[in-house]
Design a protein around this motif. Structure first.
Motif, PDB file in Angstrom:
ATOM      1  N   ILE A  84       0.827  -1.213   0.000  1.00 44.93           N
ATOM      2  CA  ILE A  84       0.000   0.000   0.000  1.00 44.93           C
ATOM      3  C   ILE A  84       0.859   1.260   0.000  1.00 44.93           C
ATOM      4  CG2 ILE A  84      -1.683   1.315   1.374  1.00 44.93           C
ATOM      5  CD1 ILE A  84      -2.795  -1.387   2.336  1.00 44.93           C
ATOM      6  N   SER A  85       2.048   1.182   0.621  1.00 38.70           N
ATOM      7  CA  SER A  85       2.891   2.379   0.776  1.00 38.70           C
ATOM      8  C   SER A  85       3.422   2.921  -0.544  1.00 38.70           C
ATOM      9  CB  SER A  85       4.071   2.063   1.704  1.00 38.70           C
ATOM     10  OG  SER A  85       5.033   1.231   1.056  1.00 38.70           O
ATOM     11  N   TYR A  86       3.442   2.111  -1.609  1.00 36.96           N
ATOM     12  CA  TYR A  86       3.932   2.597  -2.897  1.00 36.96           C
ATOM     13  C   TYR A  86       2.928   3.538  -3.578  1.00 36.96           C
ATOM     14  CZ  TYR A  86       7.702  -0.848  -2.803  1.00 36.96           C
ATOM     15  OH  TYR A  86       8.813  -1.568  -2.465  1.00 36.96           O
ATOM     16  N   LEU A  87       1.667   3.420  -3.236  1.00 41.19           N
ATOM     17  CA  LEU A  87       0.629   4.161  -3.960  1.00 41.19           C
ATOM     18  C   LEU A  87       0.749   5.673  -3.799  1.00 41.19           C
ATOM     19  CD1 LEU A  87      -2.393   1.770  -3.247  1.00 41.19           C
ATOM     20  CD2 LEU A  87      -0.715   1.710  -5.120  1.00 41.19           C
ATOM     21  N   PRO A  88       1.010   6.233  -2.593  1.00 40.71           N
ATOM     22  CA  PRO A  88       1.172   7.690  -2.495  1.00 40.71           C
ATOM     23  C   PRO A  88       2.342   8.223  -3.313  1.00 40.71           C
ATOM     24  CG  PRO A  88       0.754   6.745  -0.335  1.00 40.71           C
ATOM     25  CD  PRO A  88       0.988   5.599  -1.263  1.00 40.71           C
ATOM     26  N   PHE A  89       3.445   7.466  -3.394  1.00 38.01           N
ATOM     27  CA  PHE A  89       4.585   7.930  -4.172  1.00 38.01           C
ATOM     28  C   PHE A  89       4.236   7.989  -5.662  1.00 38.01           C
ATOM     29  CE2 PHE A  89       8.601   7.340  -6.488  1.00 38.01           C
ATOM     30  CZ  PHE A  89       9.336   8.382  -5.942  1.00 38.01           C
ATOM     31  N   ILE A  90       3.485   7.001  -6.140  1.00 38.55           N
ATOM     32  CA  ILE A  90       3.038   7.019  -7.537  1.00 38.55           C
ATOM     33  C   ILE A  90       2.199   8.263  -7.807  1.00 38.55           C
ATOM     34  CG2 ILE A  90       1.569   5.836  -9.221  1.00 38.55           C
ATOM     35  CD1 ILE A  90       2.462   3.187  -7.919  1.00 38.55           C
ATOM     36  N   PHE A  91       1.308   8.600  -6.875  1.00 38.70           N
ATOM     37  CA  PHE A  91       0.469   9.788  -7.022  1.00 38.70           C
ATOM     38  C   PHE A  91       1.316  11.065  -7.034  1.00 38.70           C
ATOM     39  CE2 PHE A  91      -2.079  13.183  -4.966  1.00 38.70           C
ATOM     40  CZ  PHE A  91      -3.055  13.331  -5.944  1.00 38.70           C
ATOM     41  N   VAL A  92       2.309  11.141  -6.141  1.00 37.92           N
ATOM     42  CA  VAL A  92       3.180  12.317  -6.069  1.00 37.92           C
ATOM     43  C   VAL A  92       3.952  12.508  -7.372  1.00 37.92           C
ATOM     44  CG1 VAL A  92       5.326  13.149  -5.012  1.00 37.92           C
ATOM     45  CG2 VAL A  92       3.403  12.455  -3.568  1.00 37.92           C
ATOM     46  N   MET A  93       4.412  11.404  -7.960  1.00 39.34           N
ATOM     47  CA  MET A  93       5.184  11.516  -9.190  1.00 39.34           C
ATOM     48  C   MET A  93       4.355  12.065 -10.344  1.00 39.34           C
ATOM     49  SD  MET A  93       8.198  10.915  -8.444  1.00 39.34           S
ATOM     50  CE  MET A  93       8.723  11.173 -10.126  1.00 39.34           C
ATOM     51  N   MET A  94       3.040  12.016 -10.242  1.00 40.05           N
ATOM     52  CA  MET A  94       2.174  12.616 -11.254  1.00 40.05           C
ATOM     53  C   MET A  94       2.076  14.135 -11.095  1.00 40.05           C
ATOM     54  SD  MET A  94      -0.978   9.859 -11.244  1.00 40.05           S
ATOM     55  CE  MET A  94      -0.722   8.116 -11.568  1.00 40.05           C
ATOM     56  N   LEU A  95       2.485  14.650  -9.924  1.00 34.56           N
ATOM     57  CA  LEU A  95       2.286  16.066  -9.621  1.00 34.56           C
ATOM     58  C   LEU A  95       3.545  16.919  -9.740  1.00 34.56           C
ATOM     59  CD1 LEU A  95      -0.003  15.766  -6.439  1.00 34.56           C
ATOM     60  CD2 LEU A  95      -0.715  16.092  -8.818  1.00 34.56           C
ATOM     61  N   VAL A  96       4.714  16.362  -9.462  1.00 34.87           N
ATOM     62  CA  VAL A  96       5.921  17.176  -9.388  1.00 34.87           C
ATOM     63  C   VAL A  96       6.384  17.611 -10.778  1.00 34.87           C
ATOM     64  CG1 VAL A  96       6.730  16.143  -7.234  1.00 34.87           C
ATOM     65  CG2 VAL A  96       7.414  15.132  -9.418  1.00 34.87           C
ATOM     66  N   ASP A  97       7.073  18.758 -10.809  1.00 39.91           N
ATOM     67  CA  ASP A  97       7.699  19.247 -12.039  1.00 39.91           C
ATOM     68  C   ASP A  97       9.115  18.701 -12.105  1.00 39.91           C
ATOM     69  OD1 ASP A  97       5.446  20.791 -12.679  1.00 39.91           O
ATOM     70  OD2 ASP A  97       6.146  22.428 -11.397  1.00 39.91           O
ATOM     71  N   ILE A  98       9.491  18.151 -13.241  1.00 40.80           N
ATOM     72  CA  ILE A  98      10.807  17.544 -13.409  1.00 40.80           C
ATOM     73  C   ILE A  98      11.511  18.185 -14.586  1.00 40.80           C
ATOM     74  CG2 ILE A  98      12.046  15.400 -13.911  1.00 40.80           C
ATOM     75  CD1 ILE A  98       9.768  13.888 -12.575  1.00 40.80           C
ATOM     76  N   GLN A  99      12.737  18.665 -14.344  1.00 37.77           N
ATOM     77  CA  GLN A  99      13.556  19.273 -15.392  1.00 37.77           C
ATOM     78  C   GLN A  99      14.873  18.507 -15.454  1.00 37.77           C
ATOM     79  OE1 GLN A  99      12.439  21.688 -17.361  1.00 37.77           O
ATOM     80  NE2 GLN A  99      10.515  21.880 -16.217  1.00 37.77           N
ATOM     81  N   ALA A 100      14.995  17.598 -16.399  1.00 39.26           N
ATOM     82  CA  ALA A 100      16.199  16.778 -16.523  1.00 39.26           C
ATOM     83  C   ALA A 100      16.944  17.136 -17.800  1.00 39.26           C
ATOM     84  CB  ALA A 100      15.832  15.299 -16.522  1.00 39.26           C
ATOM     85  N   ASP A 101      18.268  17.412 -17.647  1.00 37.49           N
ATOM     86  CA  ASP A 101      19.095  17.708 -18.815  1.00 37.49           C
ATOM     87  C   ASP A 101      19.416  16.419 -19.564  1.00 37.49           C
ATOM     88  OD1 ASP A 101      19.151  20.368 -18.144  1.00 37.49           O
ATOM     89  OD2 ASP A 101      21.051  20.227 -17.056  1.00 37.49           O
ATOM     90  N   ARG A 102      19.364  16.494 -20.862  1.00 42.75           N
ATOM     91  CA  ARG A 102      19.742  15.369 -21.712  1.00 42.75           C
ATOM     92  C   ARG A 102      20.654  15.888 -22.811  1.00 42.75           C
ATOM     93  NH1 ARG A 102      18.029  13.064 -18.002  1.00 42.75           N
ATOM     94  NH2 ARG A 102      16.378  11.501 -17.891  1.00 42.75           N
ATOM     95  N   GLY A 103      21.887  15.342 -22.859  1.00 47.79           N
ATOM     96  CA  GLY A 103      22.803  15.768 -23.892  1.00 47.79           C
ATOM     97  C   GLY A 103      22.299  15.358 -25.265  1.00 47.79           C
ATOM     98  N   PRO A 104      22.619  16.108 -26.316  1.00 52.08           N
ATOM     99  CA  PRO A 104      22.103  15.791 -27.647  1.00 52.08           C
ATOM    100  C   PRO A 104      22.553  14.434 -28.168  1.00 52.08           C
ATOM    101  CG  PRO A 104      23.823  17.470 -27.744  1.00 52.08           C
ATOM    102  CD  PRO A 104      23.474  17.301 -26.303  1.00 52.08           C
ATOM    103  N   GLU A 105      23.693  13.943 -27.639  1.00 50.91           N
ATOM    104  CA  GLU A 105      24.194  12.661 -28.138  1.00 50.91           C
ATOM    105  C   GLU A 105      23.708  11.479 -27.317  1.00 50.91           C
ATOM    106  OE1 GLU A 105      26.403  13.501 -24.565  1.00 50.91           O
ATOM    107  OE2 GLU A 105      25.765  14.729 -26.267  1.00 50.91           O
ATOM    108  N   THR A 106      23.000  11.752 -26.199  1.00 54.48           N
ATOM    109  CA  THR A 106      22.657  10.676 -25.269  1.00 54.48           C
ATOM    110  C   THR A 106      21.816   9.598 -25.916  1.00 54.48           C
ATOM    111  OG1 THR A 106      22.719  12.249 -23.435  1.00 54.48           O
ATOM    112  CG2 THR A 106      21.606  10.164 -23.042  1.00 54.48           C
ATOM    113  N   ARG A 107      20.775   9.986 -26.677  1.00 56.30           N
ATOM    114  CA  ARG A 107      19.875   9.002 -27.271  1.00 56.30           C
ATOM    115  C   ARG A 107      20.484   8.314 -28.488  1.00 56.30           C
ATOM    116  NH1 ARG A 107      14.540   9.568 -25.434  1.00 56.30           N
ATOM    117  NH2 ARG A 107      14.202  11.403 -24.138  1.00 56.30           N
ATOM    118  N   LYS A 108      21.503   8.934 -29.098  1.00 56.98           N
ATOM    119  CA  LYS A 108      22.067   8.394 -30.325  1.00 56.98           C
ATOM    120  C   LYS A 108      23.096   7.295 -30.066  1.00 56.98           C
ATOM    121  CE  LYS A 108      21.486  12.846 -32.709  1.00 56.98           C
ATOM    122  NZ  LYS A 108      22.183  13.943 -33.408  1.00 56.98           N
TER     123      LYS A 108
END
Length: 413
Positions: A182-206
């Motif tokens: 049951i304890s995992y459910l609040p964290f899943i809900f929180v992850m739907m609300l927070v703003d996330i800004q993650a840097d990704r280098g242009p070559e990372t996906r390639k």
């Protein structure tokens, strides 16, 4: 704490961080409840230090093999979606374990399988979790965010085992597994609300996976401070944290104190960890300060484990385990924060996955090896040998840091 840090606005005014911390607080309580339940169940089913150590180790072993690969993905995938998916799967395994327990079908084989599944999911989640905090807060707050998140984790380590011990004693292990699910459910809900800004280098996906992994390895090995922190965290995880995985053996085999004693020892380690993270939150926000704290923590934890070898009284053992928890947390959080402050954003997932692989993989190896040794030896002697090795490693590390800081060191330009 520096004057600049004192003048900054409180990090607890940051909505993102407060939401993240709240969700993590609930989920980690459940994690520690399940952890103590699985350790106690393994000991109850087998009476074997080896099986107890092995099942504990399986929660961490996949991190050693798969963690760096998952680190590559953490640098290129959507952190929010990945965190939600993995936590949902972890909740599902806990519900399944709960059902097995209530039905009376839990066996060592099932425990090994579920522990392995949880270990794979945890190894996938760790580089994502370590990448989330820097993606949620600005860099100026990063050291405090990392230490407060770790304080929250270790506060759960203090409260969770105590709750787990009471739940197991008054109800059963199935109820403990249900609380974790049951304890995992609040964290899943929180992850739907927070703003996330993650840097990704242009070559990372390639880049291909193995090529990207090689980029991260070359970067980590090429930086002396990063290399040193990875090595220290690995050694301490094997002989330090691996020893703490055998608390059920200490509680029952050395002090005949049962599940209540296990809860007391685990909570003592958690209490020491909470105090340690509070001290770390006051540390100057630069990588080398946290590196020094990590080395001092290694010396303290090694001394405490060495003293356990000669400790005949349970109450004193609780104090020594608390001191060990303080020192081991200083190593873990200190090394993690030093790396978070030093690493390049585009390589963060990979480098932090190396840290999780050395830290958690070390726990897996240490829990298994020390458990096997304790099967044919006195658990106190095992703790004493582990403590002596940690003290020696810490003294060598202190000597190298003092040399690097000496008058012959080259000035930083």
């Amino acid at each position: 704490m520096s004057d600049d840090a004192a003048r900054r606005p409180s990090i607890f005014r940051d909505r993102n961080f407060v939401l993240f911390l709240t969700g993590q607080a609930i989920s980690t309580q459940g994690l520690w409840i399940e952890k103590i339940a699985m350790s106690w169940l393994a000991w109850s089913l087998t009476g074997s230090a080896f099986w107890t150590g092995l099942i504990a180790a399986l929660h961490f072993a996949p991190a050693f093999l798969l963690g760096p690969v998952f680190g590559v993905f953490a640098d290129r995938i959507d952190l929010r979606r990945a965190a939600i998916l993995i936590n949902a799967l972890m909740a599902a395994t806990s519900f399944f374990l709960m059902a097995l327990s209530f039905a009376g079908y839990v066996t060592v084989g099932w425990m090994v399988l579920i522990a392995t599944c949880n270990g794979v999911l945890a190894s996938a989640m760790t580089p994502i979790r370590l990448s989330l905090v820097p993606a949620i807060v600005s860099r100026e707050y990063m050291s405090r965010a990392v230490t407060y998140a770790s304080m929250n984790f270790n506060l759960s380590r203090l409260v969770g085992p105590a709750i787990g011990g009471v739940v197991i004693a008054r109800f059963d292990v199935g109820t403990a597994f249900m609380l974790n699910a049951i304890s995992y459910l609040p964290f899943i809900f929180v992850m739907m609300l927070v703003d996330i800004q993650a840097d990704r280098g242009p070559e990372t996906r390639k880049r291909r996976i193995w090529a990207a992994l090689g980029d991260g390895a070359r970067y980590a090995l090429g930086e002396p401070m990063i290399r040193a922190m990875l090595l220290l965290s690995c050694v301490i995880a094997i002989v330090g944290r691996g020893m703490l995985e055998l608390m059920p053996v200490f509680a029952e085999g050395a002090y005949d104190s049962g599940v209540t004693g296990l809860g007391a020892l685990s909570s003592a380690a958690g209490f020491g960890a909470v105090i340690s993270t509070f001290v770390l939150s006051r540390t100057k926000s630069d990588p080398h300060s946290f590196q020094r704290v990590a080395v001092i923590g290694a010396l303290l934890s090694g001394g405490a484990m060495l003293a356990l070898c000669f400790c005949p009284w349970f109450k004193l053992a609780v104090v020594l385990v608390g001191l060990a928890g303080f020192g081991l947390t200083a190593v873990g959080v200190g090394s993690q924060t030093a790396l978070q402050l030093a690493v390049d954003n585009t390589l963060r997932g990979r480098v932090m996955s190396f840290w999780s692989a050395t830290s958690f993989g070390g726990v897996a190896l240490g829990g298994t090896v020390l458990g096997a040794i304790s099967q044919w030896s006195d658990i106190r002697l095992t703790a004493g040998g582990a403590g002596l090795l940690i003290v020696l490693v810490a003294l060598v590390a202190m000597w190298r840091i003092s040399r690097a800081a000496g008058p012959t060191a080259s000035p930083v330009k």
